[in-house]
Design a protein around this motif. Structure first.
Motif, PDB file in Angstrom:
ATOM      1  N   LEU A  20       0.828  -1.212   0.000  1.00 40.09           N
ATOM      2  CA  LEU A  20       0.000   0.000   0.000  1.00 40.09           C
ATOM      3  C   LEU A  20       0.867   1.270   0.000  1.00 40.09           C
ATOM      4  CD1 LEU A  20      -2.624  -1.155   2.671  1.00 40.09           C
ATOM      5  CD2 LEU A  20      -3.064  -0.828   0.237  1.00 40.09           C
ATOM      6  N   ARG A  21       2.181   1.077  -0.155  1.00 36.39           N
ATOM      7  CA  ARG A  21       3.150   2.188  -0.151  1.00 36.39           C
ATOM      8  C   ARG A  21       3.139   2.968   1.159  1.00 36.39           C
ATOM      9  NH1 ARG A  21       1.642   1.943  -5.390  1.00 36.39           N
ATOM     10  NH2 ARG A  21       3.347   1.617  -6.850  1.00 36.39           N
ATOM     11  N   LEU A  22       2.922   2.247   2.259  1.00 39.03           N
ATOM     12  CA  LEU A  22       2.916   2.892   3.568  1.00 39.03           C
ATOM     13  C   LEU A  22       4.179   2.516   4.335  1.00 39.03           C
ATOM     14  CD1 LEU A  22      -0.645   2.439   5.107  1.00 39.03           C
ATOM     15  CD2 LEU A  22       0.608   4.555   4.723  1.00 39.03           C
ATOM     16  N   PRO A  23       5.006   3.498   4.676  1.00 40.88           N
ATOM     17  CA  PRO A  23       6.175   3.178   5.503  1.00 40.88           C
ATOM     18  C   PRO A  23       5.732   2.716   6.898  1.00 40.88           C
ATOM     19  CG  PRO A  23       6.298   5.415   4.615  1.00 40.88           C
ATOM     20  CD  PRO A  23       4.927   4.912   4.334  1.00 40.88           C
ATOM     21  N   VAL A  24       6.484   1.793   7.469  1.00 40.64           N
ATOM     22  CA  VAL A  24       6.179   1.302   8.809  1.00 40.64           C
ATOM     23  C   VAL A  24       7.299   1.724   9.755  1.00 40.64           C
ATOM     24  CG1 VAL A  24       5.799  -0.740  10.237  1.00 40.64           C
ATOM     25  CG2 VAL A  24       4.963  -0.700   7.873  1.00 40.64           C
ATOM     26  N   LEU A  25       6.927   2.291  10.891  1.00 40.03           N
ATOM     27  CA  LEU A  25       7.899   2.603  11.933  1.00 40.03           C
ATOM     28  C   LEU A  25       7.609   1.681  13.114  1.00 40.03           C
ATOM     29  CD1 LEU A  25       8.928   6.178  13.093  1.00 40.03           C
ATOM     30  CD2 LEU A  25       8.672   4.332  14.731  1.00 40.03           C
ATOM     31  N   ALA A  26       8.566   0.822  13.435  1.00 42.66           N
ATOM     32  CA  ALA A  26       8.367  -0.093  14.562  1.00 42.66           C
ATOM     33  C   ALA A  26       8.780   0.606  15.848  1.00 42.66           C
ATOM     34  CB  ALA A  26       9.204  -1.355  14.359  1.00 42.66           C
ATOM     35  N   GLU A  27       7.890   0.569  16.845  1.00 42.11           N
ATOM     36  CA  GLU A  27       8.257   1.166  18.128  1.00 42.11           C
ATOM     37  C   GLU A  27       8.296   0.097  19.204  1.00 42.11           C
ATOM     38  OE1 GLU A  27       5.716   4.035  20.017  1.00 42.11           O
ATOM     39  OE2 GLU A  27       3.920   3.144  19.151  1.00 42.11           O
ATOM     40  N   GLY A  28       8.960   0.424  20.311  1.00 37.76           N
ATOM     41  CA  GLY A  28       9.135  -0.572  21.359  1.00 37.76           C
ATOM     42  C   GLY A  28      10.200  -1.591  20.988  1.00 37.76           C
ATOM     43  N   VAL A  29      11.137  -1.181  20.134  1.00 36.89           N
ATOM     44  CA  VAL A  29      12.232  -2.076  19.746  1.00 36.89           C
ATOM     45  C   VAL A  29      13.271  -2.084  20.868  1.00 36.89           C
ATOM     46  CG1 VAL A  29      14.025  -2.548  18.040  1.00 36.89           C
ATOM     47  CG2 VAL A  29      11.846  -1.552  17.315  1.00 36.89           C
ATOM     48  N   GLU A  30      13.463  -3.241  21.468  1.00 31.87           N
ATOM     49  CA  GLU A  30      14.318  -3.308  22.658  1.00 31.87           C
ATOM     50  C   GLU A  30      15.606  -4.085  22.448  1.00 31.87           C
ATOM     51  OE1 GLU A  30      11.869  -4.823  25.820  1.00 31.87           O
ATOM     52  OE2 GLU A  30      10.869  -2.883  26.100  1.00 31.87           O
ATOM     53  N   THR A  31      15.630  -4.983  21.466  1.00 31.59           N
ATOM     54  CA  THR A  31      16.841  -5.796  21.297  1.00 31.59           C
ATOM     55  C   THR A  31      17.371  -5.711  19.869  1.00 31.59           C
ATOM     56  OG1 THR A  31      15.664  -7.793  20.602  1.00 31.59           O
ATOM     57  CG2 THR A  31      15.949  -7.463  22.975  1.00 31.59           C
ATOM     58  N   LYS A  32      18.663  -5.987  19.786  1.00 33.44           N
ATOM     59  CA  LYS A  32      19.336  -6.021  18.495  1.00 33.44           C
ATOM     60  C   LYS A  32      18.688  -7.069  17.587  1.00 33.44           C
ATOM     61  CE  LYS A  32      22.988  -4.986  15.997  1.00 33.44           C
ATOM     62  NZ  LYS A  32      24.304  -5.322  15.653  1.00 33.44           N
ATOM     63  N   GLU A  33      18.283  -8.197  18.188  1.00 33.53           N
ATOM     64  CA  GLU A  33      17.669  -9.279  17.424  1.00 33.53           C
ATOM     65  C   GLU A  33      16.372  -8.796  16.784  1.00 33.53           C
ATOM     66  OE1 GLU A  33      18.872  -9.708  20.517  1.00 33.53           O
ATOM     67  OE2 GLU A  33      20.643 -10.862  19.906  1.00 33.53           O
ATOM     68  N   GLN A  34      15.577  -8.078  17.557  1.00 35.91           N
ATOM     69  CA  GLN A  34      14.334  -7.526  17.010  1.00 35.91           C
ATOM     70  C   GLN A  34      14.648  -6.599  15.837  1.00 35.91           C
ATOM     71  OE1 GLN A  34      12.536  -5.629  20.420  1.00 35.91           O
ATOM     72  NE2 GLN A  34      10.948  -7.203  20.558  1.00 35.91           N
ATOM     73  N   ALA A  35      15.626  -5.727  16.028  1.00 41.03           N
ATOM     74  CA  ALA A  35      15.985  -4.769  14.987  1.00 41.03           C
ATOM     75  C   ALA A  35      16.446  -5.489  13.720  1.00 41.03           C
ATOM     76  CB  ALA A  35      17.070  -3.821  15.495  1.00 41.03           C
ATOM     77  N   GLU A  36      17.266  -6.522  13.908  1.00 43.82           N
ATOM     78  CA  GLU A  36      17.769  -7.270  12.749  1.00 43.82           C
ATOM     79  C   GLU A  36      16.626  -7.982  12.031  1.00 43.82           C
ATOM     80  OE1 GLU A  36      20.640  -7.304  11.250  1.00 43.82           O
ATOM     81  OE2 GLU A  36      21.579  -5.942  12.687  1.00 43.82           O
ATOM     82  N   PHE A  37      15.724  -8.552  12.827  1.00 45.52           N
ATOM     83  CA  PHE A  37      14.581  -9.215  12.204  1.00 45.52           C
ATOM     84  C   PHE A  37      13.746  -8.210  11.408  1.00 45.52           C
ATOM     85  CE2 PHE A  37      10.115 -10.517  12.167  1.00 45.52           C
ATOM     86  CZ  PHE A  37      10.231 -11.711  11.475  1.00 45.52           C
ATOM     87  N   LEU A  38      13.489  -7.056  12.003  1.00 45.57           N
ATOM     88  CA  LEU A  38      12.706  -6.026  11.316  1.00 45.57           C
ATOM     89  C   LEU A  38      13.394  -5.619  10.013  1.00 45.57           C
ATOM     90  CD1 LEU A  38      11.679  -3.922  14.442  1.00 45.57           C
ATOM     91  CD2 LEU A  38      10.080  -4.988  12.832  1.00 45.57           C
ATOM     92  N   ARG A  39      14.695  -5.454  10.084  1.00 49.63           N
ATOM     93  CA  ARG A  39      15.428  -5.085   8.887  1.00 49.63           C
ATOM     94  C   ARG A  39      15.271  -6.171   7.809  1.00 49.63           C
ATOM     95  NH1 ARG A  39      21.087  -3.237   7.840  1.00 49.63           N
ATOM     96  NH2 ARG A  39      21.862  -4.174   9.737  1.00 49.63           N
ATOM     97  N   SER A  40      15.325  -7.427   8.256  1.00 43.28           N
ATOM     98  CA  SER A  40      15.253  -8.534   7.292  1.00 43.28           C
ATOM     99  C   SER A  40      13.896  -8.588   6.579  1.00 43.28           C
ATOM    100  CB  SER A  40      15.534  -9.868   7.987  1.00 43.28           C
ATOM    101  OG  SER A  40      14.391 -10.304   8.706  1.00 43.28           O
ATOM    102  N   ILE A  41      12.861  -8.046   7.223  1.00 43.11           N
ATOM    103  CA  ILE A  41      11.562  -8.042   6.544  1.00 43.11           C
ATOM    104  C   ILE A  41      11.260  -6.678   5.921  1.00 43.11           C
ATOM    105  CG2 ILE A  41      10.601  -9.902   7.960  1.00 43.11           C
ATOM    106  CD1 ILE A  41       9.011  -7.783   9.497  1.00 43.11           C
ATOM    107  N   GLY A  42      12.251  -5.807   5.897  1.00 38.65           N
ATOM    108  CA  GLY A  42      12.095  -4.550   5.173  1.00 38.65           C
ATOM    109  C   GLY A  42      11.525  -3.401   5.976  1.00 38.65           C
ATOM    110  N   CYS A  43      11.497  -3.534   7.300  1.00 39.87           N
ATOM    111  CA  CYS A  43      11.052  -2.427   8.141  1.00 39.87           C
ATOM    112  C   CYS A  43      12.275  -1.753   8.736  1.00 39.87           C
ATOM    113  CB  CYS A  43      10.128  -2.939   9.246  1.00 39.87           C
ATOM    114  SG  CYS A  43       9.677  -1.665  10.428  1.00 39.87           S
ATOM    115  N   LEU A  44      12.561  -0.525   8.253  1.00 39.46           N
ATOM    116  CA  LEU A  44      13.828   0.118   8.617  1.00 39.46           C
ATOM    117  C   LEU A  44      13.692   1.237   9.641  1.00 39.46           C
ATOM    118  CD1 LEU A  44      15.370   0.353   5.028  1.00 39.46           C
ATOM    119  CD2 LEU A  44      15.759  -1.397   6.789  1.00 39.46           C
ATOM    120  N   LEU A  45      12.474   1.750   9.804  1.00 42.71           N
ATOM    121  CA  LEU A  45      12.291   2.870  10.729  1.00 42.71           C
ATOM    122  C   LEU A  45      11.972   2.329  12.122  1.00 42.71           C
ATOM    123  CD1 LEU A  45      10.119   5.154   8.404  1.00 42.71           C
ATOM    124  CD2 LEU A  45      12.610   4.839   8.479  1.00 42.71           C
ATOM    125  N   MET A  46      12.701   2.786  13.122  1.00 42.09           N
ATOM    126  CA  MET A  46      12.561   2.197  14.461  1.00 42.09           C
ATOM    127  C   MET A  46      12.711   3.225  15.581  1.00 42.09           C
ATOM    128  SD  MET A  46      14.769  -1.296  13.987  1.00 42.09           S
ATOM    129  CE  MET A  46      14.925  -1.984  12.330  1.00 42.09           C
TER     130      MET A  46
END
Ligand code: C2E
Ligand code: CA
Ligand code: CA
Ligand code: CA
Length: 279
Positions: free
Chosen positions: A229-255
């Protein structure tokens, strides 16, 4: 049996009374606290995980109580939402943010857009858009500098009026972010018809346990759908490096989250503004 039942009942009564007294105290003090400047703005940075650049920050209220110390919003926001005081507090917060932005500009710092929270009560205020625009005008700020966060659940209420308001804000160049996406239910099909610039996905609501396959799949599906839908996603409540890496792997870069920074007092946040603004 009767004895212990009676005791439990009495204990329940006591804690109820305490809670009511606490609420009454808050109500008695809120007006003065606002005039006295006891509501303080904290800032939590938001990053692009790939580039490491700060892309913005969220303004979060703290009550600096002269006797009780720092009080977190969960202690008073729900009450203010019920008694209507939230509208006054929010307008105060928005102005504080404008004052702050202007101050940073004067100091020659590199500005980032600041996101402010808009309570569901504010959205149905017919003067909302006018009030925000006058603030921007009064402090001579570009509308891109202020982002509004509207909680997902508000989108499920009076959709028509909300859509009109959000459209008007966006026509004037003010970005609208859907807060707490994933906490409600009707969100998925709603996204097609609702005007919004960014989805804020709370890791604590949706797939926070990224290691659990099912949660990981849900997160992945939501990000893919948002991307479609061309909507950027910003993930909040990111607490661990693992979460951040997983988010990056699925294309969610804003945190945003404790992994990068807790909400900070202005003196500390300011220090991030003059540098290169990277993690
Ligand atoms: P929110 O809008 O969802 O804001 C994010 C909350 O998550 C903040 O809590 C923030 O401190 C916290 N947080 C950020 N990163 C992490 C993390 O990695 N882990 C965990 N566990 N928490 C994290 P805070 O500041 O206590 O605010 C709570 C809520 O109160 C906010 O949730 C928002 O709904 C409301 N609120 C705060 N300030 C305002 C305001 O000025 N106006 C209005 N209307 N609501 C506000
Ligand atoms: Ca928020
Ligand atoms: Ca949120
Ligand atoms: Ca929220």
């Amino acid at each position: 049996i009767k004895d212990s039942y009676g005791k439990r009942y009495a204990w329940f009564d006591d804690s109820m009374r305490e809670a009511l007294l606490e609420q009454q105290e808050i109500v008695n003090e809120m007006e003065f606290a606002l005039r006295d400047g006891q509501f303080i703005t904290y800032f939590q940075p938001q990053y692009n995980y790939e580039t490491g650049k700060m892309i913005g920050a969220e303004a979060l209220v703290r009550w600096q109580h002269p006797r009780k110390g720092t009080i977190l919003p969960n202690k008073f926001i729900p009450l203010f939402e019920r008694n209507g005081f939230i509208s006054r507090l929010d307008e105060y917060m928005w102005e504080q943010v404008c004052i702050q932005l202007k101050d940073w500009e004067r100091k020659g710092l590199n500005l980032v857009p600041i996101s402010v929270n808009v309570s569901r009560r504010d959205i149905y205020n017919p003067h909302l858009v006018g009030n925000i625009l006058s603030l921007l005008q009064e402090y001579e700020l570009s509308p891109e500098m202020l982002h509004l966060e509207i909680t997902e659940s508000a989108y499920t209420q009076n959709a028509e009026q909300l859509v009109n308001t959000v459209n008007l804000l966006r026509i004037h160049g003010i970005e609208v972010h859907m807060d707490d996406f994933g906490s409600g239910y009707s969100s998925l099909n709603m996204l097609q018809n609702v005007p919004v610039d960014i989805l804020k996905l709370d890791m604590r609501f949706l797939g926070g346990d990224y290691k659990d396959e099912r949660s990981g799949n849900i997160l992945n599906a939501v990000v893919r759908m948002a991307t479609a839908l061309r909507l950027p996603v910003l993930a909040e409540g990111v607490e661990t490096k693992e979460q951040a890496e997983f988010l990056r792997s699925i294309g969610c870069l804003l945190m945003q989250g404790y992994l990068f920074s807790r909400p900070m007092a202005v003196e500390d946040f300011e220090k991030l503004l003059d540098g290169s603004q990277t993690v």
